[in-house]
Design a protein around this motif. Structure first.
Motif, PDB file in Angstrom:
ATOM      1  N   ALA A   1      40.516 -29.520 -16.606  1.00 17.45           N
ATOM      2  CA  ALA A   1      38.842 -29.306 -15.741  1.00 17.45           C
ATOM      3  C   ALA A   1      39.533 -29.642 -14.896  1.00 17.45           C
ATOM      4  O   ALA A   1      39.797 -30.940 -14.702  1.00 17.45           O
ATOM      5  N   VAL A   2      39.080 -29.598 -13.959  1.00 17.18           N
ATOM      6  CA  VAL A   2      37.975 -30.847 -12.618  1.00 17.18           C
ATOM      7  C   VAL A   2      37.371 -31.651 -13.251  1.00 17.18           C
ATOM      8  O   VAL A   2      36.186 -31.530 -13.165  1.00 17.18           O
ATOM      9  N   TYR A   3      37.534 -33.275 -13.326  1.00 15.25           N
ATOM     10  CA  TYR A   3      36.438 -34.059 -13.366  1.00 15.25           C
ATOM     11  C   TYR A   3      36.473 -35.029 -11.620  1.00 15.25           C
ATOM     12  O   TYR A   3      36.797 -34.859 -11.287  1.00 15.25           O
ATOM     13  N   TYR A   4      34.975 -34.826 -11.810  1.00 19.15           N
ATOM     14  CA  TYR A   4      33.857 -35.148 -10.773  1.00 19.15           C
ATOM     15  C   TYR A   4      33.533 -37.112 -11.467  1.00 19.15           C
ATOM     16  O   TYR A   4      32.583 -36.275 -12.595  1.00 19.15           O
ATOM     17  N   CYS A   5      33.088 -37.745 -10.258  1.00 23.72           N
ATOM     18  CA  CYS A   5      32.286 -38.561 -11.176  1.00 23.72           C
ATOM     19  C   CYS A   5      31.395 -38.999  -9.888  1.00 23.72           C
ATOM     20  O   CYS A   5      31.567 -37.778  -8.160  1.00 23.72           O
ATOM     21  N   ALA A   6      30.110 -39.423 -10.331  1.00 25.54           N
ATOM     22  CA  ALA A   6      28.410 -38.556  -9.610  1.00 25.54           C
ATOM     23  C   ALA A   6      28.208 -39.885  -9.493  1.00 25.54           C
ATOM     24  O   ALA A   6      28.221 -40.981 -10.655  1.00 25.54           O
ATOM     25  N   ALA A   7      27.157 -40.310  -8.117  1.00 22.00           N
ATOM     26  CA  ALA A   7      26.536 -41.702  -8.302  1.00 22.00           C
ATOM     27  C   ALA A   7      24.627 -41.056  -8.594  1.00 22.00           C
ATOM     28  O   ALA A   7      24.281 -40.602  -7.978  1.00 22.00           O
ATOM     29  N   ALA A   8      24.125 -41.923  -9.286  1.00 22.08           N
ATOM     30  CA  ALA A   8      22.318 -41.018  -9.511  1.00 22.08           C
ATOM     31  C   ALA A   8      21.717 -42.695  -8.994  1.00 22.08           C
ATOM     32  O   ALA A   8      22.167 -43.839 -10.000  1.00 22.08           O
ATOM     33  N   ALA A   9      21.375 -43.005  -7.778  1.00 20.21           N
ATOM     34  CA  ALA A   9      20.078 -43.482  -8.109  1.00 20.21           C
ATOM     35  C   ALA A   9      18.226 -43.811  -8.806  1.00 20.21           C
ATOM     36  O   ALA A   9      17.580 -44.319  -8.796  1.00 20.21           O
ATOM     37  N   SER A  10      18.239 -42.717  -9.639  1.00 15.17           N
ATOM     38  CA  SER A  10      17.686 -42.327 -10.516  1.00 15.17           C
ATOM     39  C   SER A  10      16.901 -43.247 -11.388  1.00 15.17           C
ATOM     40  O   SER A  10      17.951 -44.200 -11.660  1.00 15.17           O
ATOM     41  N   VAL A  11      15.782 -43.308 -12.052  1.00 13.89           N
ATOM     42  CA  VAL A  11      15.542 -44.608 -12.093  1.00 13.89           C
ATOM     43  C   VAL A  11      16.243 -44.440 -13.921  1.00 13.89           C
ATOM     44  O   VAL A  11      16.592 -45.688 -14.836  1.00 13.89           O
ATOM     45  N   GLN A  12      16.163 -43.100 -14.595  1.00 12.05           N
ATOM     46  CA  GLN A  12      16.899 -42.671 -15.643  1.00 12.05           C
ATOM     47  C   GLN A  12      18.202 -42.117 -16.133  1.00 12.05           C
ATOM     48  O   GLN A  12      18.387 -41.363 -14.884  1.00 12.05           O
ATOM     49  N   LEU A  13      18.597 -43.028 -17.178  1.00 11.19           N
ATOM     50  CA  LEU A  13      20.118 -41.447 -17.290  1.00 11.19           C
ATOM     51  C   LEU A  13      19.848 -40.564 -16.936  1.00 11.19           C
ATOM     52  O   LEU A  13      18.483 -40.136 -17.622  1.00 11.19           O
ATOM     53  N   ASN A  14      20.440 -39.290 -17.057  1.00 12.08           N
ATOM     54  CA  ASN A  14      20.176 -37.963 -16.455  1.00 12.08           C
ATOM     55  C   ASN A  14      21.597 -37.365 -16.609  1.00 12.08           C
ATOM     56  O   ASN A  14      22.695 -37.825 -16.401  1.00 12.08           O
ATOM     57  N   ARG A  15      21.872 -36.293 -17.849  1.00 16.51           N
ATOM     58  CA  ARG A  15      22.960 -35.221 -17.858  1.00 16.51           C
ATOM     59  C   ARG A  15      22.938 -33.700 -16.534  1.00 16.51           C
ATOM     60  O   ARG A  15      23.341 -33.139 -16.476  1.00 16.51           O
ATOM     61  N   ARG A  16      21.865 -33.916 -16.124  1.00 18.03           N
ATOM     62  CA  ARG A  16      21.805 -33.031 -14.583  1.00 18.03           C
ATOM     63  C   ARG A  16      22.333 -32.963 -13.873  1.00 18.03           C
ATOM     64  O   ARG A  16      21.856 -33.945 -12.844  1.00 18.03           O
ATOM     65  N   GLY A  17      22.808 -32.097 -12.898  1.00 20.09           N
ATOM     66  CA  GLY A  17      24.107 -32.471 -11.847  1.00 20.09           C
ATOM     67  C   GLY A  17      22.878 -32.887 -10.706  1.00 20.09           C
ATOM     68  O   GLY A  17      23.302 -32.897  -9.663  1.00 20.09           O
ATOM     69  N   GLU A  18      22.137 -31.519 -10.700  1.00 18.99           N
ATOM     70  CA  GLU A  18      21.020 -32.122  -9.662  1.00 18.99           C
ATOM     71  C   GLU A  18      20.482 -33.547  -9.959  1.00 18.99           C
ATOM     72  O   GLU A  18      19.792 -33.489  -8.409  1.00 18.99           O
ATOM     73  N   ARG A  19      20.475 -34.216 -10.571  1.00 21.89           N
ATOM     74  CA  ARG A  19      19.774 -35.505 -10.215  1.00 21.89           C
ATOM     75  C   ARG A  19      20.840 -36.701  -9.768  1.00 21.89           C
ATOM     76  O   ARG A  19      20.077 -37.636  -9.491  1.00 21.89           O
ATOM     77  N   TYR A  20      21.967 -36.201  -9.194  1.00 15.87           N
ATOM     78  CA  TYR A  20      22.562 -36.952  -8.494  1.00 15.87           C
ATOM     79  C   TYR A  20      23.570 -36.950  -7.492  1.00 15.87           C
ATOM     80  O   TYR A  20      22.756 -35.929  -6.376  1.00 15.87           O
ATOM     81  N   ASP A  21      23.216 -37.906  -6.618  1.00 13.47           N
ATOM     82  CA  ASP A  21      22.423 -38.084  -5.125  1.00 13.47           C
ATOM     83  C   ASP A  21      24.667 -38.423  -4.403  1.00 13.47           C
ATOM     84  O   ASP A  21      24.461 -37.324  -3.139  1.00 13.47           O
TER      85      ASP A  21
END
Length: 124
Positions: free
Chosen positions: A92-112
């Protein structure tokens, strides 16, 4: 401006290993939970793993548990993904992402912020 840059992808035989890196520039790295996602051809993007700001909490997707290890170095603004016992289905193509949310999240839309991705190909 926050930028995430992945590296370390490549072609490997089944059973082999790769180590991905993701460097964050223009960000206060320790403020973000960092996640890895992947997208195989013809498939939707899927969650792989996320690590908390401090590195204490980690959540793995079941198919990679025991084979992949995430870590981070806040002094280097970098998150790593050590991938062992690779399988063709990990291709696959692997992507890293950063989230400023309070909780850990599996949903991509929660990443900034997202990196551009790095290709991982596992041959059988």
């Amino acid at each position: 401006q926050v930028q995430l840059v992945e590296s370390g992808g490549g072609l490997v035989q089944a059973g082999g290993s790769l180590r991905l890196s993701c460097a964050c520039s223009g960000c206060t790295f320790s403020r973000y939970h960092m996640g890895w996602f992947r997208q195989a051809p013809g498939k939707e993007r899927e969650f792989v793993v996320v690590i908390s700001r401090s590195g204490v909490s980690i959540d793995y997707e079941d198919s990679v548990k025991g084979r992949f290890t995430i870590s981070r170095d806040n002094a280097k603004n970098t998150v790593y993904l050590q991938m062992n016992s690779l399988k063709p289905e990990d291709t696959a193509v692997y992507y890293c992402a950063a989230a400023a949310s309070v909780q850990l999240n599996r949903r991509g839309e929660r990443y900034d912020y997202w990196g551009q991705g790095t290709q991982v190909t596992v041959s059988s």
